[in-house]
Design a protein around this motif. Sequence first.
Motif, PDB file in Angstrom:
ATOM      1  N   ALA A   1       0.736  -1.012   0.241  1.00 22.80           N
ATOM      2  CA  ALA A   1      -0.067   0.031   0.136  1.00 22.80           C
ATOM      3  C   ALA A   1       0.751   1.176   0.109  1.00 22.80           C
ATOM      4  N   LEU A   2       2.060   1.181   0.828  1.00 22.35           N
ATOM      5  CA  LEU A   2       2.937   2.361   0.750  1.00 22.35           C
ATOM      6  C   LEU A   2       3.450   2.363  -0.590  1.00 22.35           C
ATOM      7  N   ALA A   3       3.949   1.508  -1.057  1.00 26.10           N
ATOM      8  CA  ALA A   3       4.657   1.635  -2.356  1.00 26.10           C
ATOM      9  C   ALA A   3       3.697   2.278  -3.619  1.00 26.10           C
ATOM     10  N   LYS A   4       2.525   1.774  -3.432  1.00 24.02           N
ATOM     11  CA  LYS A   4       1.435   2.373  -4.528  1.00 24.02           C
ATOM     12  C   LYS A   4       1.219   3.902  -4.188  1.00 24.02           C
ATOM     13  N   LYS A   5       1.399   4.437  -3.128  1.00 22.11           N
ATOM     14  CA  LYS A   5       1.256   5.830  -2.858  1.00 22.11           C
ATOM     15  C   LYS A   5       2.385   6.738  -3.226  1.00 22.11           C
ATOM     16  N   ILE A   6       3.621   6.294  -2.977  1.00 27.86           N
ATOM     17  CA  ILE A   6       4.659   7.164  -3.188  1.00 27.86           C
ATOM     18  C   ILE A   6       5.898   6.780  -3.925  1.00 27.86           C
ATOM     19  N   MET A   7       5.787   5.300  -4.674  1.00 21.20           N
ATOM     20  CA  MET A   7       6.758   5.145  -5.458  1.00 21.20           C
ATOM     21  C   MET A   7       6.593   5.523  -6.766  1.00 21.20           C
ATOM     22  N   GLY A   8       7.706   5.746  -7.656  1.00 21.19           N
ATOM     23  CA  GLY A   8       7.762   6.129  -8.952  1.00 21.19           C
ATOM     24  C   GLY A   8       9.399   5.869  -9.572  1.00 21.19           C
ATOM     25  N   LYS A   9       9.554   6.492 -10.743  1.00 19.31           N
ATOM     26  CA  LYS A   9      10.907   5.967 -11.356  1.00 19.31           C
ATOM     27  C   LYS A   9      11.918   6.663 -10.633  1.00 19.31           C
ATOM     28  N   ASN A  10      12.890   5.536 -10.396  1.00 14.71           N
ATOM     29  CA  ASN A  10      14.036   6.070  -9.755  1.00 14.71           C
ATOM     30  C   ASN A  10      13.982   6.428  -8.195  1.00 14.71           C
ATOM     31  N   VAL A  11      12.694   6.112  -7.680  1.00 15.31           N
ATOM     32  CA  VAL A  11      12.606   6.127  -6.120  1.00 15.31           C
ATOM     33  C   VAL A  11      12.807   4.559  -5.641  1.00 15.31           C
TER      34      VAL A  11
ATOM     35  N   ALA B   1       6.033   0.165   7.682  1.00 17.72           N
ATOM     36  CA  ALA B   1       5.378   0.720   6.553  1.00 17.72           C
ATOM     37  C   ALA B   1       3.912   1.352   7.041  1.00 17.72           C
ATOM     38  N   LYS B   2       3.175   0.353   7.853  1.00 14.62           N
ATOM     39  CA  LYS B   2       2.054   0.685   8.583  1.00 14.62           C
ATOM     40  C   LYS B   2       1.954   2.156   9.174  1.00 14.62           C
ATOM     41  N   GLU B   3       3.128   2.148   9.910  1.00 12.89           N
ATOM     42  CA  GLU B   3       3.365   3.443  10.736  1.00 12.89           C
ATOM     43  C   GLU B   3       3.388   4.649   9.861  1.00 12.89           C
ATOM     44  N   VAL B   4       4.043   4.444   8.637  1.00 15.89           N
ATOM     45  CA  VAL B   4       4.053   5.578   7.705  1.00 15.89           C
ATOM     46  C   VAL B   4       2.679   5.894   7.084  1.00 15.89           C
ATOM     47  N   LEU B   5       1.931   4.889   7.008  1.00 15.54           N
ATOM     48  CA  LEU B   5       0.679   4.913   6.418  1.00 15.54           C
ATOM     49  C   LEU B   5      -0.375   5.870   7.452  1.00 15.54           C
ATOM     50  N   GLN B   6       0.012   5.842   8.440  1.00 13.93           N
ATOM     51  CA  GLN B   6      -0.868   6.395   9.634  1.00 13.93           C
ATOM     52  C   GLN B   6      -0.651   7.696   9.749  1.00 13.93           C
ATOM     53  N   ASN B   7       0.619   7.992   9.444  1.00 12.06           N
ATOM     54  CA  ASN B   7       1.278   9.490   9.592  1.00 12.06           C
ATOM     55  C   ASN B   7       0.652  10.076   8.308  1.00 12.06           C
TER      56      ASN B   7
ATOM     57  N   SER C   1       0.243  13.382   7.515  1.00 10.71           N
ATOM     58  CA  SER C   1       0.843  14.486   6.938  1.00 10.71           C
ATOM     59  C   SER C   1       1.943  14.250   6.284  1.00 10.71           C
ATOM     60  N   LEU C   2       2.635  13.144   6.800  1.00 11.34           N
ATOM     61  CA  LEU C   2       3.967  12.878   6.268  1.00 11.34           C
ATOM     62  C   LEU C   2       3.734  12.323   4.665  1.00 11.34           C
ATOM     63  N   VAL C   3       2.779  11.665   4.638  1.00 11.89           N
ATOM     64  CA  VAL C   3       2.258  11.129   3.354  1.00 11.89           C
ATOM     65  C   VAL C   3       1.732  12.048   2.323  1.00 11.89           C
ATOM     66  N   LEU C   4       0.939  12.716   2.860  1.00  9.82           N
ATOM     67  CA  LEU C   4       0.627  13.914   1.867  1.00  9.82           C
ATOM     68  C   LEU C   4       1.920  14.824   1.351  1.00  9.82           C
ATOM     69  N   GLU C   5       2.762  14.944   2.467  1.00 11.01           N
ATOM     70  CA  GLU C   5       4.036  15.514   1.988  1.00 11.01           C
ATOM     71  C   GLU C   5       4.732  14.952   0.995  1.00 11.01           C
ATOM     72  N   ILE C   6       4.802  13.622   0.993  1.00  7.91           N
ATOM     73  CA  ILE C   6       5.524  13.123  -0.120  1.00  7.91           C
ATOM     74  C   ILE C   6       4.787  13.028  -1.460  1.00  7.91           C
ATOM     75  N   ILE C   7       3.628  12.762  -1.377  1.00  3.08           N
ATOM     76  CA  ILE C   7       2.619  12.891  -2.438  1.00  3.08           C
ATOM     77  C   ILE C   7       2.751  13.996  -3.147  1.00  3.08           C
ATOM     78  N   SER C   8       2.819  15.190  -2.446  1.00  5.32           N
ATOM     79  CA  SER C   8       2.976  16.476  -3.105  1.00  5.32           C
ATOM     80  C   SER C   8       4.068  16.831  -3.744  1.00  5.32           C
ATOM     81  N   ALA C   9       5.177  16.254  -3.067  1.00  4.23           N
ATOM     82  CA  ALA C   9       6.560  16.106  -3.823  1.00  4.23           C
ATOM     83  C   ALA C   9       6.683  15.284  -4.943  1.00  4.23           C
ATOM     84  N   LYS C  10       5.961  14.230  -5.091  1.00  3.57           N
ATOM     85  CA  LYS C  10       5.898  13.489  -6.206  1.00  3.57           C
ATOM     86  C   LYS C  10       5.191  14.069  -7.336  1.00  3.57           C
TER      87      LYS C  10
END
Length: 364
Positions: free
Chosen positions: A278-288, A340-346, A348-357
Amino acid sequence: MEPKALTDSHVSKERPDMKRPASIASFTNTSQKRSKLSHSVSPSDQSSTASLSTVDQSNSSSRLQLLQQLVQEISNDEDAANADPEVMSAVSHLSDAFSRSRKQSPTKILPGTHSTKSSGPTSKTLAPPSILDHKLERAVFTHPAMSNNSEMTYDRLEILGDAYIELIATKIIWKMFPKLPAGRISQIRETLVKNETLSGFAESFGFDRRVSAPPDYSTPSKRWTKTKGDVFEAYVAAIILSDPVGGYQSAETWLNKLWMPILNGLGHQTGELRSKEALAKKIMGKNVKLEYIEARPSIQHKGGTQTFFIAVYLTGWGWHKRLLGSGQGLSKAAAGDEAAKEVLQNESLVLEIISAKQSATLPM
């Protein structure tokens, strides 16, 4: 002058249509009696009141001790494998709560009661079944390096015992967690049958002190751990071979009792570990890259289980090895999934990474 307490007759006269349930009436009468007692206690009777209070506290503590003992017995009962997983999860939470309570404050033993401290794996309820063939028993505790005759050592026995242990472990996981897919069953089974777990069992029953092995064979420790695990496997095989009628059932019952605390510690299992995906689907990309790295050495527990500590790092979207979260578990896979679950529960952090992505992937 204090107003008189209303009695049942007063209530029925003033409100004929109102009838109180017997339980409420009983409670009211009891409360009134206690109230009268509290007003009529003279200084000379204060010691008696204090004694009653002490008895109430003693009874309360005794009931808690009985509950704690019952929770321990259920946790060690192999029949609990057939219970509802949610019920066993609640039992596990209760057991953890009692354990934390014991660590935070010393155990108080009330007069007339006994300590409920468990005697560990060597208690009578977990004592290993007897091997009925003395020749087999000698072979169980004889290292292959001590004889060229494989029938006089555990060389062949440990292979058979390993197969039986794998089968019995699979059966109890299958029963206890009916909705788990094969991959997760394999992960849990590995926790039950690995050398560290079996070696811990062997040591708790003193098997290591009975082994006939070459001098200084107990070093290095990894080799000795493997040897103790082999001896335990050979012992299981010898139980079954020496009693063709009831040996298998005895071995299965014994192993289930040994494993039950480990299985209860896993909590309610509902499916495969999917937080990493689930975490990979949200924030992964090329060369990440998402890297799951051991945060610190694992902790070895009595009985062979280990706790692993894994941290997850992100490289990409403008960051290099940024620490996102961490987790712990009975395997590296479980610890990584918890991270990974701890990250998904954060959020604000997930939104920050998605915004950067999103910013990095916008067309120029």
